[in-house]
Design a protein around this motif. Sequence first.
Motif, PDB file in Angstrom:
ATOM      1  N   LEU A 378      17.245  53.561  44.235  1.00 35.14           N
ATOM      2  CA  LEU A 378      18.665  53.342  44.520  1.00 35.14           C
ATOM      3  C   LEU A 378      19.283  52.550  43.384  1.00 35.14           C
ATOM      4  CD1 LEU A 378      18.392  52.219  48.270  1.00 35.14           C
ATOM      5  CD2 LEU A 378      18.431  54.532  47.343  1.00 35.14           C
ATOM      6  N   THR A 379      20.452  52.993  42.921  1.00 29.78           N
ATOM      7  CA  THR A 379      21.156  52.310  41.832  1.00 29.78           C
ATOM      8  C   THR A 379      22.517  51.848  42.339  1.00 29.78           C
ATOM      9  OG1 THR A 379      20.070  53.668  40.152  1.00 29.78           O
ATOM     10  CG2 THR A 379      22.076  52.509  39.508  1.00 29.78           C
ATOM     11  N   VAL A 380      22.746  50.528  42.320  1.00 25.04           N
ATOM     12  CA  VAL A 380      24.001  49.933  42.763  1.00 25.04           C
ATOM     13  C   VAL A 380      24.846  49.603  41.542  1.00 25.04           C
ATOM     14  CG1 VAL A 380      25.079  48.098  44.108  1.00 25.04           C
ATOM     15  CG2 VAL A 380      22.829  48.978  44.782  1.00 25.04           C
ATOM     16  N   ALA A 381      26.070  50.098  41.508  1.00 25.83           N
ATOM     17  CA  ALA A 381      26.944  49.909  40.345  1.00 25.83           C
ATOM     18  C   ALA A 381      28.337  49.505  40.800  1.00 25.83           C
ATOM     19  CB  ALA A 381      27.007  51.194  39.518  1.00 25.83           C
ATOM     20  N   VAL A 382      29.175  49.128  39.839  1.00 24.78           N
ATOM     21  CA  VAL A 382      30.565  48.745  40.092  1.00 24.78           C
ATOM     22  C   VAL A 382      31.482  49.727  39.377  1.00 24.78           C
ATOM     23  CG1 VAL A 382      32.335  46.995  39.706  1.00 24.78           C
ATOM     24  CG2 VAL A 382      30.060  46.307  40.428  1.00 24.78           C
ATOM     25  N   SER A 391      28.879  47.088  35.154  1.00 17.85           N
ATOM     26  CA  SER A 391      28.508  48.460  35.483  1.00 17.85           C
ATOM     27  C   SER A 391      27.378  48.439  36.502  1.00 17.85           C
ATOM     28  CB  SER A 391      28.102  49.214  34.218  1.00 17.85           C
ATOM     29  OG  SER A 391      27.764  50.547  34.549  1.00 17.85           O
ATOM     30  N   VAL A 392      26.134  48.587  36.060  1.00 12.12           N
ATOM     31  CA  VAL A 392      24.995  48.606  36.977  1.00 12.12           C
ATOM     32  C   VAL A 392      24.635  47.186  37.400  1.00 12.12           C
ATOM     33  CG1 VAL A 392      22.562  49.217  37.226  1.00 12.12           C
ATOM     34  CG2 VAL A 392      24.108  50.743  35.993  1.00 12.12           C
ATOM     35  N   LEU A 393      24.544  46.970  38.707  1.00  7.82           N
ATOM     36  CA  LEU A 393      24.198  45.650  39.237  1.00  7.82           C
ATOM     37  C   LEU A 393      22.711  45.540  39.543  1.00  7.82           C
ATOM     38  CD1 LEU A 393      27.125  44.937  41.726  1.00  7.82           C
ATOM     39  CD2 LEU A 393      26.927  44.295  39.325  1.00  7.82           C
ATOM     40  N   ALA A 394      22.126  46.613  40.097  1.00  6.84           N
ATOM     41  CA  ALA A 394      20.718  46.528  40.491  1.00  6.84           C
ATOM     42  C   ALA A 394      20.143  47.928  40.644  1.00  6.84           C
ATOM     43  CB  ALA A 394      20.576  45.747  41.791  1.00  6.84           C
ATOM     44  N   ARG A 395      18.828  48.009  40.455  1.00  9.52           N
ATOM     45  CA  ARG A 395      18.076  49.226  40.771  1.00  9.52           C
ATOM     46  C   ARG A 395      16.986  48.827  41.752  1.00  9.52           C
ATOM     47  NH1 ARG A 395      19.296  50.160  35.229  1.00  9.52           N
ATOM     48  NH2 ARG A 395      20.433  52.134  34.949  1.00  9.52           N
ATOM     49  N   VAL A 396      17.057  49.401  42.955  1.00 12.85           N
ATOM     50  CA  VAL A 396      16.182  48.980  44.047  1.00 12.85           C
ATOM     51  C   VAL A 396      15.321  50.163  44.479  1.00 12.85           C
ATOM     52  CG1 VAL A 396      16.080  47.946  46.341  1.00 12.85           C
ATOM     53  CG2 VAL A 396      17.991  47.384  44.802  1.00 12.85           C
ATOM     54  N   PRO A 397      13.993  50.055  44.395  1.00 11.05           N
ATOM     55  CA  PRO A 397      13.136  51.133  44.911  1.00 11.05           C
ATOM     56  C   PRO A 397      13.349  51.339  46.404  1.00 11.05           C
ATOM     57  CG  PRO A 397      11.889  49.616  43.522  1.00 11.05           C
ATOM     58  CD  PRO A 397      13.227  48.980  43.768  1.00 11.05           C
TER      59      PRO A 397
END
Length: 447
Positions: A378-382, A391-397
């Motif tokens: 999962l990639t969380v962005a703004v 831009s990208v805040l976090a990458r969560v498996p």
Amino acid sequence: MSERVMPGRTDGLITLGAADALWVDLTADSAVPTASGAFTCSPSHARVGYVLLGGHVVATVRASGGQWSVPEVEVRRAAAELNAVGMDRQDLVRIGPFRGAPRQEGNEETPLRWRQRITRELQELGGPARAARREVGRPYHLAGIDWRQILVEQTRDGTQRTWWLPRAVVRLLDAAEHTETQWVQAARTRQAGAAVTEPPSYPRQARDAGGRQTPSPEGPTASLRPYNAELEGQLYSVLSRKPGTSRRVAGWACAVCRTAPATVLDHCHEHGYVRAPLCQSCNTLERPDHLYSNDIRVANRYTRLFHTDTNDWLRHWHRCPGCRARTTLPLPHLAAWTAHIACRSLRPTHRAPRGRTPCGVLRVSWTGSHKAPRSCLLTVAVDFCPSGEHSVLARVPYREAAERFRIWLAETAPAVAAAAGPDRLDGIPAQFRPVIADTSGEGLALF
């Protein structure tokens, strides 16, 4: 509000004109705008035997002299119910136009069908702006509600127009449509069983000692029955093909808000199980905002799903045996939860005239599938950062997101968490849809 003696009042009955004035007077401070012609203008039609006010039916009575009247106490009761409704003008539901939706011709004798009525009037008048300017003296109302004042028009790509109403009003109008249907069905049943010696009326009316007609004391509408997991464990693909399913669903109250009549059968798209019957408003609220097939924009309505009405929605999602076994949510909902809750502290803020405001709009996308959790990310962005720096805040498996959700679920909704897990599957049917076993990690995890 002080009691007032209305002109034309006789033994609790008031004329339609007096009822119009009383309705506007009683609902002057309501959050939902009302119309002045609730009893005397289309789509209200006294001769059919009733008038809709919100989700309430007021019987019309033809008193001596041929003048139509209504019970004052029923008008006041309907006004009190409407005044108790809160409305958020920012919480909108799209009501049309929809591609391929059938057009229904109607007149004053047809049922409410409020979506078709609004669509027809807006298409005839050329949109909300022209509808507001044209025929200024003509009241536009549905069930006593002045929908012109709260209708919102949005334009996509400069060409496609869409129309929206506040969610509270959509629920009111859906309830009015259901109430009218129940009233008409009850009236037809009474007519069929009426004695031949006395012609049936619509609805049935009695005569007092003075020869005046009064409304029947019997309740005209059948109350909605609560949903008690009657469809739990059934597959939507099977149940949706059974004849009479739609009629059966319409008899339940919405399983989430428990106030509006159910119109759709919500189901889990990952496992195929039926969840519960919902009203159109709740079904729209829980639907993810897909930008693409694997992309969601995390809108403000997720505050309702994960904050305000958390227990109701978590319980509803876990009506799916597959989700309940995994103690998680369907991938789109889990992705939205990860962005809205788990990554909330990562969202930057910007200076504003009154403090600081969150940056842009959250968006979450994913690669892979829940069926292969080891490779799902999962990639969380703004989006729309004012300064263009975020831009990208976090990458969560996926597995990490699922584990975070389990911990949060146990803290937020202990009762829902206690009923979840592979050892809490009493509701699983004998022949259920198989769940893919993931053996790539330690132990045997259900996915």
